[in-house]
Design a protein around this motif. Sequence first.
Motif, PDB file in Angstrom:
ATOM      1  N   PHE A 113     -60.799  45.357 -39.823  1.00 36.88           N
ATOM      2  CA  PHE A 113     -60.383  44.057 -40.340  1.00 36.88           C
ATOM      3  C   PHE A 113     -59.596  44.215 -41.633  1.00 36.88           C
ATOM      4  CE2 PHE A 113     -61.148  40.898 -43.632  1.00 36.88           C
ATOM      5  CZ  PHE A 113     -60.437  39.836 -43.101  1.00 36.88           C
ATOM      6  N   TYR A 114     -60.127  45.005 -42.557  1.00 37.65           N
ATOM      7  CA  TYR A 114     -59.438  45.185 -43.840  1.00 37.65           C
ATOM      8  C   TYR A 114     -58.041  45.768 -43.639  1.00 37.65           C
ATOM      9  CZ  TYR A 114     -63.139  43.948 -47.166  1.00 37.65           C
ATOM     10  OH  TYR A 114     -64.047  43.264 -47.929  1.00 37.65           O
ATOM     11  N   GLU A 115     -57.930  46.733 -42.732  1.00 43.00           N
ATOM     12  CA  GLU A 115     -56.618  47.322 -42.453  1.00 43.00           C
ATOM     13  C   GLU A 115     -55.659  46.253 -41.920  1.00 43.00           C
ATOM     14  OE1 GLU A 115     -55.528  50.292 -43.042  1.00 43.00           O
ATOM     15  OE2 GLU A 115     -57.334  51.495 -43.409  1.00 43.00           O
ATOM     16  N   SER A 116     -56.152  45.434 -40.998  1.00 43.38           N
ATOM     17  CA  SER A 116     -55.331  44.385 -40.401  1.00 43.38           C
ATOM     18  C   SER A 116     -54.958  43.326 -41.424  1.00 43.38           C
ATOM     19  CB  SER A 116     -56.078  43.741 -39.234  1.00 43.38           C
ATOM     20  OG  SER A 116     -55.442  42.555 -38.804  1.00 43.38           O
ATOM     21  N   PHE A 117     -55.952  42.848 -42.158  1.00 43.74           N
ATOM     22  CA  PHE A 117     -55.729  41.758 -43.111  1.00 43.74           C
ATOM     23  C   PHE A 117     -54.771  42.178 -44.217  1.00 43.74           C
ATOM     24  CE2 PHE A 117     -56.792  39.337 -46.920  1.00 43.74           C
ATOM     25  CZ  PHE A 117     -56.737  38.033 -46.442  1.00 43.74           C
ATOM     26  N   THR A 118     -54.961  43.389 -44.732  1.00 40.74           N
ATOM     27  CA  THR A 118     -54.140  43.865 -45.842  1.00 40.74           C
ATOM     28  C   THR A 118     -52.667  43.941 -45.478  1.00 40.74           C
ATOM     29  OG1 THR A 118     -56.007  45.150 -46.714  1.00 40.74           O
ATOM     30  CG2 THR A 118     -53.808  45.766 -47.482  1.00 40.74           C
ATOM     31  N   SER A 119     -52.380  44.303 -44.225  1.00 41.15           N
ATOM     32  CA  SER A 119     -50.988  44.495 -43.807  1.00 41.15           C
ATOM     33  C   SER A 119     -50.400  43.312 -43.052  1.00 41.15           C
ATOM     34  CB  SER A 119     -50.886  45.746 -42.920  1.00 41.15           C
ATOM     35  OG  SER A 119     -51.685  45.595 -41.748  1.00 41.15           O
ATOM     36  N   ASN A 120     -51.206  42.272 -42.814  1.00 39.57           N
ATOM     37  CA  ASN A 120     -50.762  41.128 -42.008  1.00 39.57           C
ATOM     38  C   ASN A 120     -49.849  40.223 -42.823  1.00 39.57           C
ATOM     39  OD1 ASN A 120     -50.492  38.877 -40.306  1.00 39.57           O
ATOM     40  ND2 ASN A 120     -52.550  39.183 -39.458  1.00 39.57           N
ATOM     41  N   LYS A 121     -48.584  40.202 -42.492  1.00 41.13           N
ATOM     42  CA  LYS A 121     -47.602  39.426 -43.241  1.00 41.13           C
ATOM     43  C   LYS A 121     -47.726  37.922 -42.976  1.00 41.13           C
ATOM     44  CE  LYS A 121     -44.265  43.226 -43.482  1.00 41.13           C
ATOM     45  NZ  LYS A 121     -44.693  43.548 -44.868  1.00 41.13           N
ATOM     46  N   LYS A 122     -48.544  37.543 -41.994  1.00 41.00           N
ATOM     47  CA  LYS A 122     -48.747  36.123 -41.723  1.00 41.00           C
ATOM     48  C   LYS A 122     -49.773  35.499 -42.668  1.00 41.00           C
ATOM     49  CE  LYS A 122     -47.534  36.376 -36.805  1.00 41.00           C
ATOM     50  NZ  LYS A 122     -48.002  36.139 -35.415  1.00 41.00           N
TER      51      LYS A 122
END
Length: 303
Positions: free
Chosen positions: A45-54
Amino acid sequence: MLKVPEHQVAGHIASDGKLGPLVDDEGRFFKPLQGDSRGEHESNFYESFTSNKKVPDHIHRYFPVYHGTQLVEASDGSGKLPHLVLDDVVSGYSNPSVMDVKIGSRTWYPDVSEGYFKKCIKKDRETTTVSLGFRVSGFKIFDHQESSFWRAEKKLVLGYNADGARLALRKFVSSNSPADSNLTPPNCAFASEVYGGSNGILVQLLELKDWFETQTLYHFNSCSILMIYENESILMKGGDDDDVQAARAQVKLVDFAHVLDGNGVIDHNFLGGLCSFIKFIKDILLSVDKRHETETSPLENGN
């Protein structure tokens, strides 16, 4: 040198040889990855959230900054284990008052094991999770009169009904000794500075609410809101307009081991609980404003 967090108020605590988070003196928080899929799930989740430009830039401030994972000596003496490395959200505070509030009218979600479901539904029904959409999981207050911390007993906190939750939220922003407030009603002396103000808790919660009304990226199951402030700085400012900044009241979302993909659907469970929690904060501020008006208004007879 890693040590047990002094200001942790809920969750797995590293004491008596148990596995739990650790902190260092550089403002980092080390959370052990749970051995089952939950640990990997949270790091993903942290990996996804940190890089999620949305995710809007202003929303990132409500989440601990993620620094990857690292092998460190576990608190239970079992050797080196992988830990999430996050910003320690209370680093920089001298004597922070902290409250952990789990948001949502349910903490379970589809496709969990029967055992986990039974465990969650039992706790949800026995606390205010089902009835209010949130539950207070733990809190501690710096008692400036005693120059020491007061921590609510876990068993007492989990037994709160609606009135108990309301009392805890009032006690959290009061200057009278928390140990005595069962006899003396909490005075909510810090409510205006902590819950109110241009960047107080309420404004931050409303900003989160605006995002949750439209975001369909994630479903935040069994996540908590941390509320943090420092009451000593308010007292020292003595009613200055900078009180809110002095208190450094902040909101952080934590605990993401059960976050799921939103699949284009609004997270109504979290949003509903957040709205309920916001109403409790608003009601406290309203009661404080009414009391202030009563105390400062001239007598009707003109004397």
